[in-house]
Design a protein around this motif. Structure first.
Motif, PDB file in Angstrom:
ATOM      1  N   ALA A 124       0.831  -1.200   0.000  1.00 57.04           N
ATOM      2  CA  ALA A 124       0.000   0.000   0.000  1.00 57.04           C
ATOM      3  C   ALA A 124       0.869   1.254   0.000  1.00 57.04           C
ATOM      4  O   ALA A 124       0.550   2.248  -0.666  1.00 57.04           O
ATOM      5  N   ALA A 125       1.980   1.212   0.730  1.00 57.08           N
ATOM      6  CA  ALA A 125       2.885   2.361   0.770  1.00 57.08           C
ATOM      7  C   ALA A 125       3.528   2.593  -0.595  1.00 57.08           C
ATOM      8  O   ALA A 125       3.675   3.744  -1.035  1.00 57.08           O
ATOM      9  N   MET A 126       3.906   1.510  -1.288  1.00 59.99           N
ATOM     10  CA  MET A 126       4.497   1.640  -2.616  1.00 59.99           C
ATOM     11  C   MET A 126       3.520   2.292  -3.584  1.00 59.99           C
ATOM     12  O   MET A 126       3.871   3.216  -4.344  1.00 59.99           O
ATOM     13  N   ILE A 127       2.273   1.846  -3.562  1.00 60.42           N
ATOM     14  CA  ILE A 127       1.259   2.406  -4.457  1.00 60.42           C
ATOM     15  C   ILE A 127       0.977   3.862  -4.111  1.00 60.42           C
ATOM     16  O   ILE A 127       0.903   4.731  -4.993  1.00 60.42           O
ATOM     17  N   SER A 128       0.837   4.145  -2.822  1.00 59.37           N
ATOM     18  CA  SER A 128       0.554   5.523  -2.402  1.00 59.37           C
ATOM     19  C   SER A 128       1.678   6.461  -2.811  1.00 59.37           C
ATOM     20  O   SER A 128       1.432   7.573  -3.295  1.00 59.37           O
ATOM     21  N   ASP A 129       2.919   6.019  -2.634  1.00 55.21           N
ATOM     22  CA  ASP A 129       4.056   6.869  -2.999  1.00 55.21           C
ATOM     23  C   ASP A 129       4.087   7.131  -4.506  1.00 55.21           C
ATOM     24  O   ASP A 129       4.379   8.252  -4.941  1.00 55.21           O
ATOM     25  N   ALA A 130       3.795   6.101  -5.298  1.00 59.42           N
ATOM     26  CA  ALA A 130       3.808   6.273  -6.757  1.00 59.42           C
ATOM     27  C   ALA A 130       2.727   7.235  -7.220  1.00 59.42           C
ATOM     28  O   ALA A 130       2.934   8.033  -8.140  1.00 59.42           O
ATOM     29  N   GLU A 132       1.229   9.501  -5.155  1.00 57.51           N
ATOM     30  CA  GLU A 132       1.456  10.785  -4.487  1.00 57.51           C
ATOM     31  C   GLU A 132       2.345  11.686  -5.338  1.00 57.51           C
ATOM     32  O   GLU A 132       2.228  12.922  -5.295  1.00 57.51           O
ATOM     33  N   ALA A 133       3.221  11.086  -6.121  1.00 57.52           N
ATOM     34  CA  ALA A 133       4.151  11.855  -6.947  1.00 57.52           C
ATOM     35  C   ALA A 133       3.485  12.448  -8.189  1.00 57.52           C
ATOM     36  O   ALA A 133       4.111  13.236  -8.906  1.00 57.52           O
ATOM     37  N   VAL A 134       2.244  12.080  -8.456  1.00 58.30           N
ATOM     38  CA  VAL A 134       1.523  12.662  -9.589  1.00 58.30           C
ATOM     39  C   VAL A 134       1.257  14.134  -9.290  1.00 58.30           C
ATOM     40  O   VAL A 134       0.678  14.470  -8.251  1.00 58.30           O
ATOM     41  N   ASP A 135       1.675  15.008 -10.177  1.00 60.86           N
ATOM     42  CA  ASP A 135       1.480  16.438  -9.986  1.00 60.86           C
ATOM     43  C   ASP A 135       0.014  16.794 -10.225  1.00 60.86           C
ATOM     44  O   ASP A 135      -0.521  16.535 -11.315  1.00 60.86           O
ATOM     45  N   ALA A 136      -0.637  17.363  -9.203  1.00 62.15           N
ATOM     46  CA  ALA A 136      -2.071  17.653  -9.309  1.00 62.15           C
ATOM     47  C   ALA A 136      -2.375  18.642 -10.419  1.00 62.15           C
ATOM     48  O   ALA A 136      -3.377  18.504 -11.132  1.00 62.15           O
ATOM     49  N   TYR A 137      -1.516  19.637 -10.590  1.00 59.09           N
ATOM     50  CA  TYR A 137      -1.725  20.622 -11.659  1.00 59.09           C
ATOM     51  C   TYR A 137      -1.603  19.955 -13.027  1.00 59.09           C
ATOM     52  O   TYR A 137      -2.425  20.189 -13.922  1.00 59.09           O
ATOM     53  N   GLU A 138      -0.593  19.090 -13.176  1.00 58.45           N
ATOM     54  CA  GLU A 138      -0.416  18.392 -14.451  1.00 58.45           C
ATOM     55  C   GLU A 138      -1.579  17.442 -14.719  1.00 58.45           C
ATOM     56  O   GLU A 138      -2.047  17.315 -15.858  1.00 58.45           O
ATOM     57  N   ASP A 227       8.898   8.836 -16.690  1.00 55.80           N
ATOM     58  CA  ASP A 227       8.258   9.567 -15.591  1.00 55.80           C
ATOM     59  C   ASP A 227       6.793   9.166 -15.522  1.00 55.80           C
ATOM     60  O   ASP A 227       5.910   9.886 -15.984  1.00 55.80           O
ATOM     61  N   ASP A 228       6.529   7.998 -14.962  1.00 54.06           N
ATOM     62  CA  ASP A 228       5.155   7.520 -14.857  1.00 54.06           C
ATOM     63  C   ASP A 228       5.016   6.636 -13.621  1.00 54.06           C
ATOM     64  O   ASP A 228       5.994   6.318 -12.942  1.00 54.06           O
ATOM     65  N   VAL A 229       3.792   6.263 -13.320  1.00 54.41           N
ATOM     66  CA  VAL A 229       3.494   5.492 -12.106  1.00 54.41           C
ATOM     67  C   VAL A 229       4.185   4.137 -12.125  1.00 54.41           C
ATOM     68  O   VAL A 229       4.747   3.700 -11.112  1.00 54.41           O
ATOM     69  N   VAL A 230       4.167   3.456 -13.262  1.00 51.13           N
ATOM     70  CA  VAL A 230       4.773   2.127 -13.339  1.00 51.13           C
ATOM     71  C   VAL A 230       6.267   2.196 -13.040  1.00 51.13           C
ATOM     72  O   VAL A 230       6.799   1.387 -12.264  1.00 51.13           O
ATOM     73  N   CYS A 364      -9.392   2.413  -0.150  1.00 53.13           N
ATOM     74  CA  CYS A 364      -8.712   3.009  -1.294  1.00 53.13           C
ATOM     75  C   CYS A 364      -7.680   4.022  -0.799  1.00 53.13           C
ATOM     76  O   CYS A 364      -8.003   4.893   0.010  1.00 53.13           O
ATOM     77  N   PRO A 365      -6.430   3.932  -1.245  1.00 51.14           N
ATOM     78  CA  PRO A 365      -5.405   4.873  -0.772  1.00 51.14           C
ATOM     79  C   PRO A 365      -5.814   6.324  -1.054  1.00 51.14           C
ATOM     80  O   PRO A 365      -6.432   6.620  -2.076  1.00 51.14           O
ATOM     81  N   PHE A 366      -5.472   7.227  -0.143  1.00 53.24           N
ATOM     82  CA  PHE A 366      -5.872   8.620  -0.292  1.00 53.24           C
ATOM     83  C   PHE A 366      -5.382   9.243  -1.607  1.00 53.24           C
ATOM     84  O   PHE A 366      -6.137   9.974  -2.261  1.00 53.24           O
ATOM     85  N   PRO A 367      -4.141   8.996  -2.043  1.00 52.33           N
ATOM     86  CA  PRO A 367      -3.742   9.570  -3.335  1.00 52.33           C
ATOM     87  C   PRO A 367      -4.597   9.073  -4.495  1.00 52.33           C
ATOM     88  O   PRO A 367      -4.860   9.823  -5.440  1.00 52.33           O
ATOM     89  N   ALA A 368      -5.052   7.814  -4.429  1.00 51.54           N
ATOM     90  CA  ALA A 368      -5.921   7.287  -5.484  1.00 51.54           C
ATOM     91  C   ALA A 368      -7.279   7.980  -5.449  1.00 51.54           C
ATOM     92  O   ALA A 368      -7.877   8.265  -6.500  1.00 51.54           O
ATOM     93  N   GLN A 369      -7.793   8.242  -4.245  1.00 48.35           N
ATOM     94  CA  GLN A 369      -9.046   8.985  -4.128  1.00 48.35           C
ATOM     95  C   GLN A 369      -8.915  10.374  -4.738  1.00 48.35           C
ATOM     96  O   GLN A 369      -9.815  10.856  -5.428  1.00 48.35           O
TER      97      GLN A 369
END
Length: 428
Positions: A124-130, A132-138, A227-230, A364-369
């Motif tokens: 869960a931490a790995m997924i959340s970190d990946a 979390e790094a998504v830029d909200a503005y982008e 530069d992507d989630v995977v 559901c992880p908070f970053p995914a929400q």
């Protein structure tokens, strides 16, 4: 016995093989009324069975449906007693290899869904970190771009089906971009995801297509990071195998696409059919957020979730639950529990104590929400900005839902509007 009869008839004993005991016959999960009037059916189940009701899955496989808010809170808050380890299920000996619900209730699938304890927390931490790094503005910028492109394709026509032409393709295009898929792979992923989640005859084929696509992407990113989630999941530094990461990406894509598409469709339906949200159609951005939250309470995309398995004999909601029993999480039923919803007619406002994103260790992880909320809200705001006179093109009572007890979304949402030029002035 047809589904209508089985949902209302009474018998002295539960059907053979059904867990526990009851004075009434279990409901076939997936019967006609789950599609047409689930709210009324949940009320009847609550009245006849209480907070925990016996149900039958495809092939008359028994399970419990947790209807009560407090009981669901108890189940999701105790991962030891009510485990996510599907190997505990007592019914595996009777499950055939081609059972259509296997993609939803898998055995020995090395994904985060069925991992427990410290290993689950690490994943869960790995997924959340990946994420979390998504830029909200982008992310919002991509969402606006894709939304505008989809609207450009329909704006000159004066009518469209919001579900097929807009709500369905938008989330998968965003997720495919975030994960690193090529844009042309989007349509195939949509079909595979829908087939898998609906749990019908094409479910296993849809799962295979998604698994193959994800495995290919993981192998490509392992060789050529981007530069992507995977790529971020692969670079996490943990000892997760490619297969584990592939399985987790399948979960993330399935959980992120269809529920978000249905969140858009169900919210727009509410705005088009409920006078309380008329301001949303005239630039009232606050009403958009309120409507989206209202949908999570009253018409949540994810209605029921499989599931949890009892690790030992216990009691829940007055029911005797045996070790190995499967408990289905009735998210929508719990959201409408009269014990916590004293005034069902009142707007829920900013109250976010619903179960739409789950609860507890496996929620559901908070970053995914946050990703889902950005995609859905941007999609709704853009279409209302671009097509401000959007109106329902059919009677509201003629709208139908997909035949799935798991996710509740519209089969179509026909609308009309004043034809307009595409952005840049070209006509399509």
């Amino acid at each position: 016995m047809d589904s209508e009869t089985s949902e209302t008839s009474k018998t002295s004993e539960i059907a053979p093989g059904t867990p526990g005991t009851s004075a009434t016959e279990p409901v076939a999960l997936g019967g006609h009324r789950f599609q047409t009037e689930p709210a009324a059916l949940y009320r009847e189940l609550r009245r006849e069975h209480g907070a925990v009701a016996p149900v039958l899955l495809d092939g008359d496989v028994p399970a419990w449906l947790v209807l009560g808010y407090r009981e669901l809170h108890q189940v999701t808050g105790d991962p030891v007693l009510f485990s996510r380890d599907s190997d505990l299920w007592s019914q595996w000996p009777r499950i055939p290899d081609d059972w259509p619900l296997l993609p939803m209730i898998g055995r020995k699938q090395p994904s985060i869904l069925y991992t427990v304890g410290e290993r689950h927390r690490e994943r869960a931490a790995m997924i959340s970190d990946a994420l979390e790094a998504v830029d909200a503005y982008e992310l919002r910028s991509h969402a606006e771009k894709f939304a505008d492109e989809l609207i450009d394709a329909i704006c000159a026509k004066g009518e469209t089906d919001i579900v097929a032409d807009y709500a369905m393709p938008l989330p998968v295009r965003l997720l495919a971009t975030l994960y690193g898929f090529a844009e042309e792979q989007g349509p195939g992923l949509v079909t595979a995801l829908n087939d898998m989640i609906n749990g019908r005859e094409n479910a296993l084929a849809g799962q295979r297509h998604l698994a193959t696509s994800m495995a290919r992407l993981v192998a490509d990113r392992a060789a050529r990071p981007a530069d992507d989630v995977v790529s971020r999941m692969l670079a996490d530094g943990s000892d997760f195998t490619y297969e584990e990461i592939t399985q987790d990406l399948m979960v993330m894509m399935a959980a992120g696409h269809q529920p978000t598409a249905d969140w858009i469709g169900n919210s727009l339906r509410l705005m088009l059919t409920d006078d309380r949200f008329a301001a949303s159609l005239f630039g009232g951005r606050h009403s958009v957020a309120e409507a989206m939250n209202e949908v999570l309470w009253e018409d949540t995309p994810t209605q029921n979730v499989a599931g949890r398995w009892a690790s030992r004999d216990t009691q829940l909601g007055g029911r005797r639950i045996r070790a190995g029993d499967l408990l289905l999480l009735g998210l929508q039923a719990a959201n409408s529990d009269p014990q916590v919803r004293v005034d069902g007619s009142a707007l829920t406002g900013g109250n976010s104590a619903h179960f739409s994103f789950g609860h507890g260790e496996h929620r559901c992880p908070f970053p995914a929400q946050e990703v889902a909320e950005v995609i859905a809200r941007t999609g709704i705001e853009v279409i209302l900005d671009r097509l401000p006179d959007l109106d329902l093109a059919v009677p509201a009572d003629s709208l139908t839902r997909r035949p799935s007890p798991w996710l509740r979304g519209l089969t179509e949402l026909p609308v009309r509007f004043t034809p307009r030029h595409a952005l840049g002035g070209s006509t399509l």
